[in-house]
Enzyme design. Structure first.
Site: not given
Length: 270
Positions: A14, A91, A151, A164-165, A168
């Site tokens: 990324g 990343n 994150s 997403y949580s 990560k």
């Protein structure tokens, strides 16, 4: 200060924009050769050109890291030119429910499962794929740095970002386990945890790099949750993350592993 990165080869996934671009340029400024990965060719080429024009060394690497076999085959071709990877920076990530405006910010139970796969594949499987491919060479040479950008959503959870949580959080647990496995081979495995980052997306709103507390009331309110951010009058910048990665990639961090460094303005303290 000699960070001992000259002639090291760094793969940054990324790397074509935002935090990834800053990481590529920061590592290159200390002498590392950068493999700039992105799924968009124009972004890879642009960052590689920036680095070479500044006197550094970089190779564009257009590849979808969610495909293990494609990544294995194409990275082997790249490293024939650059040499083996000494520094891996995981990343690449995606937050379609926030960054792209693709689907807004739904509750998890309202979110179509096709978005689950997209988020988990890139954020979690992408990182695992990269580690599985570069890890054996690092073990054989008894050296290496693996740094994953995670994150604070993965450490504390964030409403309307459940998948997403979770992805990560998975990277955090995976990284700690890998740190235990690879430590005896002199390989450091660490993470940098970010919260809201200023960027250039046209839908960034209060997260635009150009936003200021004088002109943006939303930013002013948001910064109440970021103690040092409130003092400085800004959110995390890509350069803040890049500096943290630079430290963890250097020999100055030789005795640090399995750690998650929060670069978050004080949003989360742990």
């Amino acid at each position: 200060m000699d960070l001992q990165l000259i002639d090291k080869v760094a793969l940054v996934t990324g790397g074509g924009m935002g935090v990834g671009r800053s990481i590529c340029k920061r590592l290159a400024s200390e002498g590392a050769t950068i493999i700039v990965n992105d799924i968009v060719a124009e972004r890879c080429q642009a960052v590689s050109k920036e680095i070479t024009e500044d006197g550094g060394a970089a190779t564009p690497f257009v590849c979808d890291i969610t495909s293990l076999e494609t990544l294995r085959k194409e990275l082997a071709q790249i490293t024939q030119q650059t040499g083996p990877v000494d520094i891996l920076v995981n990343n690449a990530g995606v937050v379609p429910e926030r960054r792209t405006g693709e689907i807004g910010r739904p509750l998890f139970v309202e979110m179509h499962d096709k978005y689950w796969k997209k988020i988990v594949d890139l954020n979690f499987y992408g990182a695992m794929n990269c580690v599985s491919i570069v890890g054996p060479s690092m073990m054989e040479r008894r050296q290496g740095k693996i740094i994953s950008i995670v994150s604070e959503a993965g450490r504390i959870g964030e409403a309307r970002m459940a998948v997403y949580s979770g992805a990560k959080a998975a990277v955090i647990g995976f990284s700690k386990a890998i740190a235990r496995e690879l430590g005896p081979y002199c390989i450091n495995v660490n993470m940098v945890a970010l919260s809201a980052v200023a960027h250039e997306s046209p839908i960034a709103g209060f997260q635009k790099i150009s936003a200021t507390v004088e002109t943006d009331e939303v930013l002013r309110k948001v910064l109440r949750s970021y103690p040092i951010g409130e003092g400085l009058g800004r959110l995390t910048r890509p350069e803040d993350a890049a500096d943290a990665v630079l430290f963890l990639a250097s020999e100055r961090a030789a005795y640090i592993t399995g750690q998650c460094l929060g670069v978050n303005g004080g949003f989360a303290m742990m």
